[in-house]
Enzyme design. Sequence first.
Site, short mmCIF file in Angstrom:
data_model
loop_
_atom_site.label_atom_id
_atom_site.label_comp_id
_atom_site.label_asym_id
_atom_site.label_seq_id
_atom_site.Cartn_x
_atom_site.Cartn_y
_atom_site.Cartn_z
N ASP A 1 127.64 28.24 92.75
CA ASP A 1 128.10 27.80 94.07
C ASP A 1 128.92 28.90 94.74
O ASP A 1 129.49 29.78 94.06
CB ASP A 1 128.97 26.55 93.94
CG ASP A 1 128.20 25.35 93.44
OD1 ASP A 1 126.97 25.31 93.65
OD2 ASP A 1 128.81 24.46 92.82
N LYS A 2 129.01 28.85 96.03
CA LYS A 2 129.75 29.85 96.80
C LYS A 2 131.15 30.07 96.26
O LYS A 2 131.60 31.21 96.11
CB LYS A 2 129.81 29.43 98.27
CG LYS A 2 130.65 30.35 99.16
CD LYS A 2 130.72 29.83 100.58
CE LYS A 2 131.60 30.72 101.45
NZ LYS A 2 131.69 30.20 102.84
#
Length: 350
Positions: free
Chosen positions: A176-177
């Site tokens: 995820d970011k």
Amino acid sequence: MNSHAKPAPKTLKPDPTPPDLQDSIDDAEDADEFSAGVDDLAPISLKLDATSCGVRLDKVLSSLLPQYSRARLQQWIDSGHVLVDGKVAKAKSGMLGDELITLQPQPSNSDFAFQPEPMVLDVLHEDESIVVIHKPVGLVVHPAAGNWQGTLLNGLLHHWPQLAGVPRAGIVHRLDKDTSGLLVVAKTLSAQTHLVRQLQERSMGREYLALVWGQPISSGRIEAAIGRHPRDRTRMAVSKSLLAKPAVTHYSRVANGMLDGKPVALLRCKLETGRTHQIRVHLQSIGFPLVGDTVYGKQHLAGVFPRQALHAERLALQHPANRESCEWTAALPADMSQLLARAGIDFTAA
């Protein structure tokens, strides 16, 4: 006259992703869609025949121009870039079957998704087959709606231009970011295929450190299928839907602590599968959401930490070229180390 369509234009993305790779890249959550390239924006003329009689304009275009998504064709119709006999028409307009349709393709942000961009990358290992990268917090791995540029993929193409010939620029799994940690990237198609097989066979070792609210038992195994949330399509959830995919997470408690007067625990999580948001969803489902997780966590405690406290610490795999066992670890980023110190957890002694 028979209907005809312009041949499918070239695109900026690499060769199509093989089905087995598509299924294994950590649940391509973004439904990546790349349309025609910026060099293929010449006007298109279509002369309809009787087979189009009574069919709506948008459906006619979708049938004759499969290289463009329905959403993109709809956008061009709405913006007046599709003319029927020289006049702007609506998507629902019925065709008689003898019209001349003129379409002027328009560029999209996604056209620039697979462009190289200069980027500093923390490379822990590189050889002729693979690259192991320590991804920082805030870096998106793969282009998608809202993040067509500035992704890890763009940086990979800048450092290794040959990756343009490998599906997804060699990416085989994602973070995820706002999750930091280790990622492996394949530099060749054969290496990518081998790494994907390891993911499919659940032989690739991926371990994460997660700080959660609450203090679970010393260890456990969470086996619960994950699918799209039934009411919020941007979220994932434990699901009994036939569309949900099997997911297994193992966890063990490393240490307990107190954060702002509330109990927390540092967990080490091992993945068998790699579903979208798997650790975040699984831990939330048993009552121990991640500290800082505004999507699946405790909203009233969101300000304690600006992101989910999750770090991909360890990566173990069989090297795709020589079949040797390899392993890498990545130190905690400064913000998470400081968070553990606030919680009274000495990770160096854990």
